[in-house]
Every structure is written in C-alpha cells, then in structure tokens.
Design an enzyme around this catalytic site. Sequence first.
Site, PDB file in Angstrom:
ATOM      1  N   ASN A  74       0.951  -1.462   0.052  1.00 36.38           N
ATOM      2  CA  ASN A  74      -0.106   0.146   0.095  1.00 36.38           C
ATOM      3  C   ASN A  74       1.065   1.204  -0.019  1.00 36.38           C
ATOM      4  O   ASN A  74       1.992   1.255   0.090  1.00 36.38           O
ATOM      5  CB  ASN A  74      -0.828  -0.090   1.175  1.00 36.38           C
ATOM      6  CG  ASN A  74      -0.103   0.232   2.474  1.00 36.38           C
ATOM      7  OD1 ASN A  74       0.510   1.058   2.771  1.00 36.38           O
ATOM      8  ND2 ASN A  74      -0.127  -0.860   3.356  1.00 36.38           N
ATOM      9  N   CYS A  75       0.203   2.295  -0.345  1.00 38.67           N
ATOM     10  CA  CYS A  75       0.879   3.646  -0.348  1.00 38.67           C
ATOM     11  C   CYS A  75      -0.327   4.254   0.650  1.00 38.67           C
ATOM     12  O   CYS A  75      -0.485   5.505   0.318  1.00 38.67           O
ATOM     13  CB  CYS A  75       1.107   4.066  -1.487  1.00 38.67           C
ATOM     14  SG  CYS A  75       2.638   3.505  -2.102  1.00 38.67           S
TER      15      CYS A  75
END
Lengths: 351, 428
Positions: free
Chosen positions: B241-242
Amino acid sequence: MTEKKIRVVHYLNQFFGNIGGEDKAGQPPISKDGAVGPAMGLQQAMGDKGEVVGTVICGDNYFNENTAEAKKQILELIRKYSPDVVVAGPAFNAGRYGMACGETGKAVVQGLGIPVVSGMYNENPGVDASKLAVYIVPTADSAADMRNALPKMAALALKLGRGEDLGTPQEEGYIPQGRRVTVFSDRIGSTRAVEMLMKRFNGEPFETELPMPEFDRVEPAPPVKDMTKANIALVCTGGIMPAGNPDRIESASATKYGRYSIAGLDDFLPEDYETIHGGYDPVYANQDPDRILPLDVLRDMQKEGIIGKVHDYFYTTVGTGTSVANSMRFGQEIGKQLKEEGVDAVILTST
Amino acid sequence: MRLELGKIRIRSAAFGNETCIREGKLWIDKEGLVALLKEDPRVREVEVDLAKPGDKTRIIPVKDVIQPRVKVTGKGQGFPGLTTRMETVGDGRTHALENVAVVTTGRIVGFQEGIIDMWGPGAQYTPFSKTINVVVTIEPVEGLKEHQHEECVRLAGLKAGSYIGQAAREIEPDEIQVFELGTITGNAKKYPQLPKVVYIEMLISQGLLHDTYIYGVDSKKILPTLIHPNEILDGAVVSGNCVAACDKITTFQHLNNSVVLDLYKRHGKDLNFLGVILTNENVTLDGKLRACGYATNIAKMLGADGAIISEEGYGNPDTDLMMNCRLLEDAGIKTVLITDECAGRDGSSQSLADCVQQAKAIVTTGNVSALVVLPPAEKIIGRAEAIANLAGGYDGSLAADGRITCELNAIIGSTSEIGYHNVTTKLY
C-alpha cells in the site's frame, strides 16, 4: 557585546491610558511616545533589555463599536514604531477591554507579523477570541493583580521580541492555545508506548499524549413530510469532481469544497467526472462515479415521481485526513447555502 | 522458534561488475539487477540510482522501502508467498544489510506516495534519510491497469531487496541479535510474576494501494490471527500500500517492527511477551465488529494483561482503533494505543475521527497536517511535479525554484504509528 534592546509598543484602553473613565470610552486611537500607565510597570520589569517605544490608546466603546476601522487605525499607529513585539493589557476580567486586546492582538499578528502578549482572566471573552494567535498570561480578575501580571508579560515579550520559540504553556506560563505542535521526542514512539504500559501495570501515574476530546452529538432532522415534493441535494466526501478537478481540491486533508451544477445532467459519466480522493481504491469510482454519488438513480426516482426534484448543484469534498475543524466549517457553510437554495433533504455519501 | 539476525553494517555503496560486499562497501551490479526486474513482462524500463545521507537529493514519489536481506540457514527465502516458494519463516539465521534500503519509485499509481529528502529539514522527518538508498525507478508497459501496476512495482522492490541481500550471504555479521520466545505455556510458568503483553498490529486493508500481505495472503480477507513475532521480523508481512506516506508501514518497517523489538527487549525482565495478533481495518461496520471482537477474544484466550495497539492510516481506521481499545479495556486488558493525528495545518482541530473514553493511554506520533517547507534539491529522483497530487501536497506545493511546501502527510515514515520514528506533538 551588548544585546539589542527589544522595541515594544503597549496597547491600553482609555482608563489605563490615563485619558479618563467611562465618559472617555469613545476615544478614537491615539499614540504617545514612550510608556504611559501600566507600560511604565512593563518598562520597569524589562529593565534595560527592552524599551517601550510607544503607547497606543483606544477607548473600549470606540473599539467595540467601530472594530474594523479601529483595528486599521491602531495597526497604522503601531507600525510607525516598528516594534519587535506588542503588549496588550492586561485586561483582567474587563470584557470589552479583553476583546479589544484580543482583536488588536490578532490583527497585529496577522497584519504585521509581529508577536503579541496579553494578560487576561481565564473567563474573559477575549481569551477564546484570540488565544490561538496571542500569548495570554493568566491573571486574576481585577487590576489588583497588575504587579504580578506585568513581570510575566514582560518575560514573554522579551523572548518573543528576540525571535525565540516559546516552550509549552506549562513551561512558559501562558494560557494553553489548544494547538498540537509538532516536536521531536528523545525516544521513538514504540519505546514510549511500552513505557506507558509498564506504568499502567505498576500503578504509577502516566500522562496520555493525546487526551480524548469531547464529541458533539447532532440531533437528526425530522423526516421529510412529502418526498414527492422534496428538493433533494447530493453532497459527498468521496472526492467526486468534474474531470480535471477545476478547483484543485486536495486529495487528502482538504481545506475546501466544490459546488457544481448538475442541472439537466442525468448521469455522472466517467469521461466528465472522476474521484480525486486519496483514501480509497479509485478504480471502481472512476468507472462509474454514480457508485459514490448516485445521481442516475435519483433522476430515475424523479421521473417516477418518488421525489420532487434533484437539486441543481452538488457539493463535494474529500474526507480522508480532513480535520474535524475543517469538516465542521464545510458542514456549516454547505448547510447554510442549501437552506438558502431551498433544499428539503440531503443525501450525504462518504466512502 | 529462534531467529538469529546478523547485521552487516554498510558504510558506502557504488555500482560495480558484481553485487558483493567488501570491507563494508556494497557494490551493486546494476545491469544484473535491471535484467532481473525486467524478467517481469509488465516492466518496461528500470533505472537504478544511489542516494546517500547528506546528498541534496529528493526521492519522489516513493512507493515502498525494503531492507536487503538473505536467509543463510533455516526455511524460507525472501518473501514467501509473494516472491518465493511458500515456507514459513522466523527460524534460523538471516543476514541483513544495515544502513541500506531499496526504495521504489516511478510513475504515480495512486495519490498516497511519499517523499524522502536525504538532507536538510526534510531529512529529520523520515528515518529513510539515514540509509544509503538504492532507488529503483520502475516504469511499466503502456496500458497497464492500476492493480497490476501496483503489484508489478511491489514485487520489483521485494526482488531488488533479495537480489542485493544475496551479497551478505558469506559475510561475517558485525552483530548478531537473537530472538527467541519459547512457548506461551512455558513462559507463563517461567515468569509467573510478569504481566503478559500482546501486541495487536492493525494492518491497512481497504483495497488497491491499501492492502497488506501476510505470506502472500491479502489481509482484508483474514480473520485476526496470532503470529510469532519472529515471522514478522523475517519477512512474513509485506506492504502492498501507499496509504498516506507518513504513516504507512513500509516493508522495511515490518521487518524491523519497532513495537516487536521494544517488547522483545523487555521480555523476561519487565513483561512476558505473548506474541502478535495481526488484525485488519475493514470498510464495513460488520467487518469492524468481526475483526475487533475476534482480536479481543484471542487476547482474552491468551490471558493477556495488557496490549499495545498500533494503527495504520487515519480517519476511518480510527474507528477500528477505538473499537479494539474499548473491547479490550472492557475485558480488563490494559491498553496503550499508538496513533497519529489530523489536527489541521494550524494544529487546532480535534485530532481523531472517533474516540472512546476507555482510550486513556495514547502515544501520538505527530500531526499529519503540520506544514513543512523543503528547500530545492540539487537532484530529483522520480518526478517533482507529483507533489501536486500526493496526499499532503496541493496545487502550488511546488514553487518555481523547486521548493516544496507540504504536510507531513507526504513524508515517508514521518508519523509512523508503529512508533518507528520520534516525531510527536505537544499541546501548546
């Protein structure tokens, strides 16, 4: 090496400025070179480290009845002394004087970029009006506390005048401003967490780093009486914007919202609308923005006569990371406009 | 389970003909690395750069950070279930390069990717300004959809970490840390007087750019699960994820989870470390009720006296954090929560989207909306203009002279909610 003397302007009302009592409360702003009244006590407390170069005096009634004009005049008078710091009051529990000190202080900080110190009793309305911008020393509720208050105000004024950062309210002795300030700890967060847990186990006192706030409870509005006549508005925090995001609303931590016409529009088409929200998977929202904000279904319901009409404008912003303070402001502003625009009910979608 | 973590300190790095470590200097065979990453047909171009602490270099937009490592003895290489054959990890000897990180960048996938400044005021906000960064810029083939793009870049970073890590296989470590926990029942007998502590690690699990993988399993599809801390320290958990750069847990931080390390330090002395419950952050109320209730039940079954709960992300997950806290406290389990704050740019807003009165012990890791000014860089790796679209940036963030004004939001690891860094807030 001798230190540069800090230049101070002191703001007072007509009474402390030796102009007169209530009968002189209409006095427009004037300035006098050097120290007048409490400014002399301030001068004494600062010793040779600072100099009161001028005193600006304004009647409390004049200020509170002509606030905008008074602020402009006061700022002009202060500016010509080029002070390093401005001191206002102390106003103790005098409400009009407190408001004048606070509002003047805010105007000086915002308009001239000069730090301001004041002194007030905790319950003075000037405290809440200005504590975010002005450093306020807590005082007793009457002028009998003058001798205590001035040295504390002088100490803060000298520090601010030298351009030093102030420590916490507890360390420096000013009324907490309610600002969360970013600082560096000497230990990383995980270490502090384990230490706090050990204190809890050992029954030792510990201090949470984030006290729980009080949450508002909003009473639901009464139900709409007749949906077939109701004007329904669409509002969302899911970041649906006209393609290209014309108002450059932020993808997180929004500071603004948009208002766009959907008069005559039956459907949010993917080539014309998109999400700019940085907090969820945008793929499915971009395939069909109605998944976030169901304009298509509402239009069907309008045609079928289930609802009166869809409001001609929708309001939209981004919820992720947006502060509660900004959210409250958006809500109040949008609510007011919707009311003025004759909206009966709102479908508010999030993501 | 016994994990020996051999640390090999790297003092400098350069490109060379082979990937190896000589006298504390890391040499990287750039062509070999590029060729490996291009084996994925979705990868069109790969660039490899070096950024060293103190360089006036800005890396933007950063997707993930990975520590180069190699398994020397014991099961499981790399990141089982994602880049290598499935085997569980946490036992045996692993070598890790200290002071080095692989950083992935390239065309932006989503809005929540971050910045690393290697110098100046920005450097103090991110732990990854102190590592020698091997920056891998991945450009995918045209027309690749977002989900594929994210996976392609994620796997490339993990592979690059393992590729460089291979150089440490035969090197004598400067330091060996041993992580050994014993069994829960054994420890209960061994340390009858010590309070029993469980770590509840919340993982973001909300869809593209908001997922975390446990041995390759998408964490949004799990029930909360008990895991040995050694498995986390040895590559079982990977960031996919970011979520806002400031508080995403990068893969590097999973491998060096600071709560796990701090609990290990006190295990057998001040407390009895029971293990880790990995739980997720759901987007539905049913999901929240299920995960928080389930995690609490595990903690109760373990006989926990206390729990550290860490969040990942902010806003919606605040509700999961508070629900976990309420259920645990009501079950008589003392909690300490680690979270960051959304207090607005001036810091005057209420900080959390949800709260419960049971949350009386909280560690804050900073206000994500605090504004910082980053001076112009001499070298940009990636794309400076990405800041306008990053979470924490805005239109006008990038000045004509290259200066960036943005929120802490945009700086990788600045407000790490596993408490990996030292940013916090004070009430003024």
